[in-house]
Design a protein around this motif. Structure first.
Motif, PDB file in Angstrom:
ATOM      1  N   ASP A 113       0.735  -1.356  -0.077  1.00 33.22           N
ATOM      2  CA  ASP A 113      -0.013  -0.038  -0.133  1.00 33.22           C
ATOM      3  C   ASP A 113       0.999   1.295  -0.236  1.00 33.22           C
ATOM      4  O   ASP A 113       1.799   1.294   0.629  1.00 33.22           O
ATOM      5  CB  ASP A 113      -0.845   0.179   1.144  1.00 33.22           C
ATOM      6  N   ILE A 114       0.307   2.359  -0.550  1.00 33.86           N
ATOM      7  CA  ILE A 114       1.205   3.652  -0.854  1.00 33.86           C
ATOM      8  C   ILE A 114       0.608   4.385   0.516  1.00 33.86           C
ATOM      9  O   ILE A 114      -0.524   4.680   0.571  1.00 33.86           O
ATOM     10  CB  ILE A 114       0.890   4.297  -2.069  1.00 33.86           C
ATOM     11  N   VAL A 115       1.617   4.717   1.375  1.00 34.72           N
ATOM     12  CA  VAL A 115       1.099   5.317   2.654  1.00 34.72           C
ATOM     13  C   VAL A 115       0.879   6.638   2.417  1.00 34.72           C
ATOM     14  O   VAL A 115       1.804   7.579   2.502  1.00 34.72           O
ATOM     15  CB  VAL A 115       2.177   4.861   3.472  1.00 34.72           C
ATOM     16  N   ASN A 116      -0.266   7.074   2.051  1.00 32.94           N
ATOM     17  CA  ASN A 116      -0.871   8.430   1.511  1.00 32.94           C
ATOM     18  C   ASN A 116      -2.205   8.787   1.898  1.00 32.94           C
ATOM     19  O   ASN A 116      -3.097   7.597   2.254  1.00 32.94           O
ATOM     20  CB  ASN A 116      -0.658   8.455   0.148  1.00 32.94           C
ATOM     21  N   GLY A 117      -2.430  10.005   2.350  1.00 32.17           N
ATOM     22  CA  GLY A 117      -3.862  10.210   2.647  1.00 32.17           C
ATOM     23  C   GLY A 117      -4.260   9.605   4.109  1.00 32.17           C
ATOM     24  O   GLY A 117      -3.477   9.595   4.844  1.00 32.17           O
ATOM     25  N   ASP A 118      -5.504   8.973   4.018  1.00 34.41           N
ATOM     26  CA  ASP A 118      -6.094   8.463   5.285  1.00 34.41           C
ATOM     27  C   ASP A 118      -5.277   7.102   5.667  1.00 34.41           C
ATOM     28  O   ASP A 118      -5.159   6.698   7.020  1.00 34.41           O
ATOM     29  CB  ASP A 118      -7.280   7.518   4.997  1.00 34.41           C
ATOM     30  N   LYS A 119      -4.342   6.747   4.682  1.00 39.13           N
ATOM     31  CA  LYS A 119      -3.496   5.469   5.151  1.00 39.13           C
ATOM     32  C   LYS A 119      -2.461   5.795   6.168  1.00 39.13           C
ATOM     33  O   LYS A 119      -1.903   5.272   6.939  1.00 39.13           O
ATOM     34  CB  LYS A 119      -2.879   4.976   3.835  1.00 39.13           C
ATOM     35  N   LYS A 120      -1.971   7.264   6.056  1.00 40.38           N
ATOM     36  CA  LYS A 120      -1.038   7.676   7.066  1.00 40.38           C
ATOM     37  C   LYS A 120      -1.591   7.439   8.487  1.00 40.38           C
ATOM     38  O   LYS A 120      -0.931   7.012   9.335  1.00 40.38           O
ATOM     39  CB  LYS A 120      -0.516   9.229   6.708  1.00 40.38           C
ATOM     40  N   ALA A 121      -2.875   8.175   8.554  1.00 38.31           N
ATOM     41  CA  ALA A 121      -3.180   7.957   9.933  1.00 38.31           C
ATOM     42  C   ALA A 121      -3.629   6.682  10.342  1.00 38.31           C
ATOM     43  O   ALA A 121      -3.229   6.442  11.499  1.00 38.31           O
ATOM     44  CB  ALA A 121      -4.911   8.871   9.749  1.00 38.31           C
ATOM     45  N   GLU A 122      -3.915   5.521   9.532  1.00 32.75           N
ATOM     46  CA  GLU A 122      -4.273   4.322   9.785  1.00 32.75           C
ATOM     47  C   GLU A 122      -3.151   3.665  10.098  1.00 32.75           C
ATOM     48  O   GLU A 122      -2.814   2.952  11.115  1.00 32.75           O
ATOM     49  CB  GLU A 122      -4.647   3.532   8.687  1.00 32.75           C
ATOM     50  N   LYS A 123      -1.635   4.139   9.463  1.00 32.75           N
ATOM     51  CA  LYS A 123      -0.440   3.580   9.582  1.00 32.75           C
ATOM     52  C   LYS A 123      -0.089   3.882  11.114  1.00 32.75           C
ATOM     53  O   LYS A 123       0.514   3.130  11.429  1.00 32.75           O
ATOM     54  CB  LYS A 123       0.527   3.668   8.724  1.00 32.75           C
ATOM     55  N   VAL A 124      -0.095   5.155  11.461  1.00 34.69           N
ATOM     56  CA  VAL A 124       0.069   5.569  12.729  1.00 34.69           C
ATOM     57  C   VAL A 124      -0.564   4.742  13.879  1.00 34.69           C
ATOM     58  O   VAL A 124       0.247   4.474  14.836  1.00 34.69           O
ATOM     59  CB  VAL A 124      -0.053   7.214  12.994  1.00 34.69           C
ATOM     60  N   GLN A 125      -1.768   4.564  13.844  1.00 34.11           N
ATOM     61  CA  GLN A 125      -2.482   3.798  14.660  1.00 34.11           C
ATOM     62  C   GLN A 125      -2.132   2.434  14.820  1.00 34.11           C
ATOM     63  O   GLN A 125      -1.939   1.769  15.613  1.00 34.11           O
ATOM     64  CB  GLN A 125      -4.193   4.127  14.364  1.00 34.11           C
ATOM     65  N   GLU A 126      -1.818   1.893  13.511  1.00 33.92           N
ATOM     66  CA  GLU A 126      -1.153   0.415  13.552  1.00 33.92           C
ATOM     67  C   GLU A 126      -0.024   0.361  14.248  1.00 33.92           C
ATOM     68  O   GLU A 126       0.275  -0.461  15.065  1.00 33.92           O
ATOM     69  CB  GLU A 126      -1.315   0.311  12.063  1.00 33.92           C
ATOM     70  N   TRP A 127       0.954   1.183  14.146  1.00 36.44           N
ATOM     71  CA  TRP A 127       2.291   1.542  14.654  1.00 36.44           C
ATOM     72  C   TRP A 127       2.084   1.488  16.376  1.00 36.44           C
ATOM     73  O   TRP A 127       2.791   0.778  16.958  1.00 36.44           O
ATOM     74  CB  TRP A 127       3.153   2.463  14.418  1.00 36.44           C
ATOM     75  N   LEU A 128       1.125   2.128  16.703  1.00 39.42           N
ATOM     76  CA  LEU A 128       0.770   2.446  18.053  1.00 39.42           C
ATOM     77  C   LEU A 128       0.402   0.882  18.786  1.00 39.42           C
ATOM     78  O   LEU A 128       0.706   0.598  19.764  1.00 39.42           O
ATOM     79  CB  LEU A 128      -0.141   3.576  18.462  1.00 39.42           C
TER      80      LEU A 128
END
Length: 222
Positions: A153-168
């Motif tokens: 997945d290209i980490v862009n837009g909504d995906k950035k917020a999702e990835k931060v939550q996943e990282w946490l």
């Protein structure tokens, strides 16, 4: 605990990473790889007409990744090293120093970008941010560490917020357990900037500057 997310394109780096990628490719690519890139460029132009700028950029990105097929991981590490070190005069040095200050203060820094992970790794080392974590787009290899020409997945837009939550989540945390900061430059970063406690806009264009004013987001360096 403070978690500081920092975007790459337009934020830590204020040039055009696609242009630098082309410049490096000119020195390293053969006819077969350029044929792959050329075909992908044509497809991206078609997508631009039918779907708009962002889908076209994503298609071009994936097409360029196809040109990596058959390259070893070590070969590509050399490519990305040349890419990360090819245009360092466009690095946002004041922001890099600010990020280093965050690290010295004990904050956890995450470079968050749609760029490929091996590129972000090389860039992180080039500017002295080795202690930062990376959330980027994954480049896939086979069992022998040979690139298969595909990415995640290209980490862009909504995906950035999702990835931060996943990282946490992977660290047993939620957004409520930490104080989140974000440095970003694009309107597509809106979902991330809306999610964090301390949003900072970096190097905004006219549209982003207007959005920052509407949202009350401070502009870094102003």
């Amino acid at each position: 605990m403070r978690v500081i997310t920092v975007d790459f394109d337009g934020t830590l780096y204020q040039g055009n990473s696609f242009k630098v990628m082309f410049d490096v490719a000119k020195k390293q690519y053969g006819a077969k790889q350029w044929a792959v890139v050329g075909f992908g460029t044509l497809k991206a132009l078609g997508k631009l007409v039918t779907s708009g700028k962002e889908p076209a950029k994503h298609m071009f990105f994936r097409s360029f990744v196809k040109s990596f097929k058959g390259k070893s991981k070590s070969e590509l590490e050399g490519f990305f090293y040349a890419l990360a070190n090819g245009d360092l005069e466009r690095v946002n040095r004041p922001l890099v120093e600010k990020v280093k200050q965050h690290i010295e203060n004990g904050d956890k820094v995450v470079i968050l970008s749609g760029a490929l992970n091996p590129f972000l790794t090389a860039f992180r080392e080039a500017v002295g941010l080795e202690d930062a974590d990376i959330i980027g787009s994954e480049l896939f290899y086979d069992e022998n560490n040979i690139a298969i020409g595909k990415m995640g997945d290209i980490v862009n837009g909504d995906k950035k917020a999702e990835k931060v939550q996943e990282w946490l989540k992977n660290r047993g945390l939620t957004v409520d357990d930490v104080t989140l900061w974000a440095y970003a430059d694009s309107e597509s970063d809106g979902p991330l900037l809306d999610m964090v406690d301390y949003p900072f806009v970096v190097n905004p264009d006219e549209d982003m500057e207007k959005l920052a004013q509407q949202k009350g987001w401070p502009v870094f360096g102003s």
